[in-house]
Design a protein around this motif. Structure first.
Motif, mmCIF file in Angstrom:
data_model
loop_
_atom_site.group_PDB
_atom_site.id
_atom_site.type_symbol
_atom_site.label_atom_id
_atom_site.label_comp_id
_atom_site.label_asym_id
_atom_site.label_seq_id
_atom_site.Cartn_x
_atom_site.Cartn_y
_atom_site.Cartn_z
ATOM 1 N N LEU A 73 23.269 -6.980 73.836
ATOM 2 C CA LEU A 73 23.879 -7.809 72.797
ATOM 3 C C LEU A 73 25.252 -8.252 73.276
ATOM 4 O O LEU A 73 26.237 -7.540 73.099
ATOM 5 C CB LEU A 73 23.999 -7.034 71.481
ATOM 6 N N GLY A 74 25.322 -9.396 73.912
ATOM 7 C CA GLY A 74 26.605 -9.870 74.422
ATOM 8 C C GLY A 74 27.009 -9.132 75.685
ATOM 9 O O GLY A 74 26.174 -8.688 76.472
ATOM 10 N N ASP A 75 28.317 -8.952 75.869
ATOM 11 C CA ASP A 75 28.846 -8.322 77.076
ATOM 12 C C ASP A 75 28.591 -6.818 77.040
ATOM 13 O O ASP A 75 28.770 -6.152 76.023
ATOM 14 C CB ASP A 75 30.346 -8.581 77.198
ATOM 15 N N THR A 76 28.165 -6.273 78.162
ATOM 16 C CA THR A 76 27.958 -4.835 78.305
ATOM 17 C C THR A 76 28.708 -4.355 79.538
ATOM 18 O O THR A 76 29.270 -5.153 80.298
ATOM 19 C CB THR A 76 26.466 -4.494 78.456
ATOM 20 N N LEU A 77 28.721 -3.059 79.751
ATOM 21 C CA LEU A 77 29.377 -2.491 80.931
ATOM 22 C C LEU A 77 28.647 -2.858 82.210
ATOM 23 O O LEU A 77 29.218 -2.776 83.295
ATOM 24 C CB LEU A 77 29.453 -0.962 80.809
ATOM 25 N N ALA A 78 27.378 -3.223 82.078
ATOM 26 C CA ALA A 78 26.567 -3.550 83.255
ATOM 27 C C ALA A 78 25.553 -4.615 82.861
ATOM 28 O O ALA A 78 25.141 -4.709 81.701
ATOM 29 C CB ALA A 78 25.860 -2.307 83.781
ATOM 30 N N THR A 79 25.144 -5.421 83.809
ATOM 31 C CA THR A 79 24.101 -6.407 83.565
ATOM 32 C C THR A 79 22.752 -5.700 83.464
ATOM 33 O O THR A 79 22.610 -4.528 83.855
ATOM 34 C CB THR A 79 24.061 -7.434 84.695
ATOM 35 N N THR A 80 21.758 -6.398 82.957
ATOM 36 C CA THR A 80 20.423 -5.805 82.889
ATOM 37 C C THR A 80 19.907 -5.476 84.285
ATOM 38 O O THR A 80 19.211 -4.474 84.474
ATOM 39 C CB THR A 80 19.442 -6.755 82.181
ATOM 40 N N GLN A 81 20.252 -6.303 85.271
ATOM 41 C CA GLN A 81 19.843 -6.031 86.646
ATOM 42 C C GLN A 81 20.479 -4.737 87.142
ATOM 43 O O GLN A 81 19.814 -3.905 87.786
ATOM 44 C CB GLN A 81 20.246 -7.191 87.554
ATOM 45 N N GLU A 82 21.762 -4.545 86.846
ATOM 46 C CA GLU A 82 22.451 -3.323 87.272
ATOM 47 C C GLU A 82 21.887 -2.100 86.556
ATOM 48 O O GLU A 82 21.756 -1.022 87.164
ATOM 49 C CB GLU A 82 23.946 -3.458 87.009
ATOM 50 N N MET A 83 21.543 -2.247 85.279
ATOM 51 C CA MET A 83 20.956 -1.117 84.555
ATOM 52 C C MET A 83 19.583 -0.775 85.113
ATOM 53 O O MET A 83 19.226 0.408 85.244
ATOM 54 C CB MET A 83 20.884 -1.434 83.055
ATOM 55 N N ALA A 84 18.793 -1.798 85.432
ATOM 56 C CA ALA A 84 17.473 -1.550 86.016
ATOM 57 C C ALA A 84 17.597 -0.842 87.361
ATOM 58 O O ALA A 84 16.866 0.113 87.655
ATOM 59 C CB ALA A 84 16.723 -2.873 86.172
ATOM 60 N N GLU A 85 18.530 -1.300 88.195
ATOM 61 C CA GLU A 85 18.731 -0.653 89.493
ATOM 62 C C GLU A 85 19.196 0.793 89.325
ATOM 63 O O GLU A 85 18.788 1.689 90.078
ATOM 64 C CB GLU A 85 19.751 -1.450 90.309
ATOM 65 N N ALA A 86 20.051 1.040 88.328
ATOM 66 C CA ALA A 86 20.545 2.399 88.082
ATOM 67 C C ALA A 86 19.421 3.315 87.609
ATOM 68 O O ALA A 86 19.344 4.481 88.015
ATOM 69 C CB ALA A 86 21.669 2.367 87.050
#
Length: 248
Positions: A123-136
């Motif tokens: 929802l809007g700006d997060t600490l990480a992009t969805t790509q970064e969360m997926a990689e994590a």
């Protein structure tokens, strides 16, 4: 159309935060919002005392599909405590146990053979992009578990980013992705799906009345991780239709 981060949580044992009364620690039937934020935060390397925890929690919405929930298991623990005395405080656990001690019995509940499919909507700006969360989630910084630390995952989260016009589309795409890797015939096709009302507002799910579901309140929105304070949050719970999600 929205890009959703899909992943799975599968564990032989799991326990989800519920209101604790007395010496019994009960478990909910599905992970709460704080638990899911914790899984992604742990994968990213976000510590529990990080002051960004509340804003990170507020930037994510989840849909949780129950794929399997096994029998309830009760575990009994004994613990030593000092006699209750008004105004008495201890600086350390060692000081607490230095004098007279009582023994108390507590019960902790777990579910066995648990599996959930998760859709995460930023929802809007997060600490990480969805790509970064997926990689994590693919290479987590900290160990991931389903509820308590005694409940490690038995399968990787297997993250997948997918654009979708509805939750049903997203779950169906994720099911096809996993069928390419391993059979998932053990899934319970009658399991419920619970999701944040924002999915309705975004057009990814119809109104609750159309689904024949219900609304619930859970105290699982992170207010302050350091002091273990959580706010109330609304959630829609609906039956699952057919082989995919409960919504279309």
């Amino acid at each position: 159309m929205a890009e959703l981060l899909m992943f799975q949580l599968v564990a032989p044992m799991a326990s989800f935060g519920a209101v604790a009364v007395g010496e019994r620690r009960e478990t909910a039937t599905r992970p709460g919002h704080a638990a899911l934020v914790g899984v992604i935060g742990a994968a990213l390397g976000l510590t529990r005392d990080d002051p960004r925890q509340p804003s990170f929690s507020a930037s994510l919405a989840f849909a949780i599909r129950r794929d399997r929930l096994g029998p309830l298991l009760a575990d009994y623990h004994t613990a030593q405590t000092p006699p209750a005395r008004k105004g008495r405080r201890f600086a350390t656990r060692r000081d607490e146990l230095a004098g007279d001690k009582n023994t108390i019995l507590s019960r902790r509940d777990y579910y066995t053979d648990c599996a959930f499919s998760i859709a995460c909507l930023p929802l809007g700006d997060t600490l990480a992009t969805t790509q970064e969360m997926a990689e994590a989630l693919g290479r987590p910084r900290f160990a991931l578990y389903l509820g308590r630390k005694s409940c490690p995952l038995c399968l990787p989260p297997d993250p997948l980013l997918t654009p979708a016009e509805s939750l049903c589309d997203a779950f169906n795409v994720y099911d096809a992705h996993r069928h390419d890797r391993a059979p998932f015939d053990w899934r319970d096709k009658t399991g419920e799906i619970a999701f944040d009302p924002i999915f309705c507002a975004k057009g990814l799910a119809p109104a609750p009345g159309v689904l024949g579901g219900r609304q619930e309140q859970r105290r699982d929105a992170i207010a302050d991780r350091r002091s273990w304070r959580f706010d109330l949050r609304n959630e829609i719970v609906a039956p699952r239709l057919g082989g995919g999600a409960a919504v279309s």
